[in-house]
Each structure stands twice: as C-alpha cells, then as structure tokens.
Enzyme design. Structure first.
Site, short mmCIF file in Angstrom:
data_model
loop_
_atom_site.label_atom_id
_atom_site.label_comp_id
_atom_site.label_asym_id
_atom_site.label_seq_id
_atom_site.Cartn_x
_atom_site.Cartn_y
_atom_site.Cartn_z
N ASP A 1 0.84 -1.19 0.00
CA ASP A 1 0.00 0.00 0.00
C ASP A 1 0.89 1.25 0.00
O ASP A 1 1.90 1.31 0.69
CB ASP A 1 -0.92 -0.01 1.24
CG ASP A 1 -2.07 0.99 1.10
OD1 ASP A 1 -3.21 0.53 0.98
OD2 ASP A 1 -1.82 2.22 1.13
N ILE A 2 0.48 2.25 -0.76
CA ILE A 2 1.28 3.47 -0.90
C ILE A 2 1.27 4.30 0.38
O ILE A 2 2.19 5.10 0.61
CB ILE A 2 0.78 4.27 -2.12
CG1 ILE A 2 1.86 5.17 -2.68
CG2 ILE A 2 -0.48 5.05 -1.80
CD1 ILE A 2 1.56 5.72 -4.06
N ASN B 1 -12.93 -3.46 2.01
CA ASN B 1 -13.98 -2.45 2.06
C ASN B 1 -14.80 -2.50 0.77
O ASN B 1 -14.25 -2.71 -0.31
CB ASN B 1 -13.37 -1.05 2.21
CG ASN B 1 -12.59 -0.92 3.50
OD1 ASN B 1 -13.06 -1.34 4.56
ND2 ASN B 1 -11.40 -0.34 3.44
N HIS C 1 -6.95 -5.78 2.05
CA HIS C 1 -5.82 -5.24 2.80
C HIS C 1 -5.33 -6.33 3.75
O HIS C 1 -6.13 -6.92 4.47
CB HIS C 1 -6.25 -4.06 3.68
CG HIS C 1 -6.81 -2.88 2.97
ND1 HIS C 1 -6.11 -1.70 2.83
CD2 HIS C 1 -8.02 -2.66 2.39
CE1 HIS C 1 -6.87 -0.81 2.20
NE2 HIS C 1 -8.04 -1.37 1.92
N GLU D 1 -12.44 3.31 -1.35
CA GLU D 1 -11.94 4.43 -2.15
C GLU D 1 -11.64 4.01 -3.58
O GLU D 1 -11.86 4.79 -4.51
CB GLU D 1 -10.68 5.01 -1.50
CG GLU D 1 -10.97 5.76 -0.21
CD GLU D 1 -9.70 6.18 0.52
OE1 GLU D 1 -8.60 6.08 -0.08
OE2 GLU D 1 -9.83 6.57 1.69
N HIS E 1 -10.00 -5.25 -3.56
CA HIS E 1 -8.70 -5.43 -2.92
C HIS E 1 -8.92 -5.87 -1.48
O HIS E 1 -9.83 -5.42 -0.82
CB HIS E 1 -7.85 -4.15 -2.96
CG HIS E 1 -8.56 -2.92 -2.50
ND1 HIS E 1 -9.51 -2.27 -3.27
CD2 HIS E 1 -8.48 -2.20 -1.35
CE1 HIS E 1 -9.97 -1.22 -2.62
NE2 HIS E 1 -9.37 -1.15 -1.44
P1 AMP Z 1 -9.92 1.41 0.23
O1 AMP Z 1 -10.28 2.59 1.08
O2 AMP Z 1 -10.21 0.10 0.92
O3 AMP Z 1 -10.49 1.49 -1.15
O4 AMP Z 1 -8.34 1.42 0.13
C1 AMP Z 1 -7.63 1.92 -0.96
C2 AMP Z 1 -6.16 1.79 -0.62
O5 AMP Z 1 -5.42 1.95 -1.80
C3 AMP Z 1 -5.64 2.82 0.39
O6 AMP Z 1 -5.08 2.15 1.52
C4 AMP Z 1 -4.58 3.59 -0.41
O7 AMP Z 1 -3.48 3.98 0.38
C5 AMP Z 1 -4.20 2.55 -1.47
N1 AMP Z 1 -3.65 3.11 -2.70
C6 AMP Z 1 -4.16 4.10 -3.46
N2 AMP Z 1 -3.39 4.31 -4.55
C7 AMP Z 1 -2.38 3.41 -4.47
C8 AMP Z 1 -1.25 3.11 -5.30
N3 AMP Z 1 -1.00 3.79 -6.43
N4 AMP Z 1 -0.41 2.13 -4.91
C9 AMP Z 1 -0.64 1.44 -3.78
N5 AMP Z 1 -1.69 1.67 -2.96
C10 AMP Z 1 -2.55 2.65 -3.30
#
Ligand code: AMP
Length: 122
Positions: free
Chosen positions: A35-36, A93, A108, A101, A106
């Site tokens: 995760d970024i 989520n 986590h 988001e 995905h």
């Molecule tokens: P969610 O709120 O469950 O949709 O989580 C989205 C996740 O994607 C968050 O933890 C972000 O930090 C992660 N994220 C967004 N863009 C990237 C990216 N380019 N590379 C890795 N993780 C990302």
C-alpha cells in the site's frame, strides 16, 4: 444489482502497467503490492486481475480458477511476509458504507503491530 466496473480506477491502471507498483507477488490471476500509505509495518493489497468491483462481485462472478488463485495468493503473501505467527488483519472495504476508495476489489493485509479492535464505535 448490476456491478459497473470503472476501468479508469487506479488499480486498473496498475494492472495495465500505466502506474508503477511495489509488487510483493504476481500470479496468473492476482497481484499483491505494498500500500502506498501503509497503516502498519506490513500493509499489502491483494487484487484479482479481473474487472471486479468488490468481494461480493468477485465471489458471485469469478471463475473457480480465479477464486482459487486469489485465495492462494493471499496465503502466499502471509507466508512471504512471515505474519502467520504474529497474526494479522484482512479487510476488504466495499461501497459507500464500507468506505471503499478504489473501486477494484482489494484485500488489505495488515500486520506487524497490535491492530486494536476491529471497529471503532463511530
Ligand atoms: P480502500 O479505502 O479500501 O479502497 O483502500 C484503498 C487503498 O489503496 C488505500 O489504503 C490507499 O493507500 C491505497 N492506494 C491508493 N493508490 C495506491 C497506489 N497507487 N499504490 C498502492 N496503494 C494505493
């Protein structure tokens, strides 16, 4: 309810190689990357390569091969990260109430510190 997949989401761009990622594992049907904005010492996202919005979308529509590959990929990430002993949390989520988001399925995988209780009371 029909699922509408937006192929402009950021994970779709990662899968097409348009955006870099910090890959942990790649299999035939799945990709795992860091995760970024990590929220724990270990914070890996595992995604299927297919166009699935959420876990329920995937579970209802993916092939047995995709589901097996994705499940095995999650297990392999746990092994690669050495988190079986200390424990971990898996979160997926979905939708508005789940505060998703990125609209590409995905999971986590969070580990490496005590993670507190599952939900706050808010
Ligand atoms: P969610 O709120 O469950 O949709 O989580 C989205 C996740 O994607 C968050 O933890 C972000 O930090 C992660 N994220 C967004 N863009 C990237 C990216 N380019 N590379 C890795 N993780 C990302």
């Amino acid at each position: 309810m029909p699922y509408t997949y937006d192929d402009q989401n950021i994970f779709a761009k990662i899968l097409r190689g348009e955006i870099p990622n910090d890959t942990v594992l790649e299999t035939e049907h799945s990709l795992a990357f860091n995760d970024i904005q990590p929220q724990a010492p270990v914070h890996v996202l595992v995604i299927p390569k297919g166009p699935y919005v959420s876990y329920d979308h995937f579970a209802q529509n993916a092939s047995d091969a995709e589901i097996a590959d994705y499940t095995r990929a999650i297990g392999e990430v746990c092994k690669l990260k050495g988190i079986e002993d200390g424990g971990f949390r898996m979160i997926s989520n979905a939708g508005e109430n789940g505060v998703q988001e990125v609209p590409h399925l995905h999971v986590h995988i969070l580990a490496g510190r005590p993670l507190g209780r599952m939900l706050d009371k808010a």
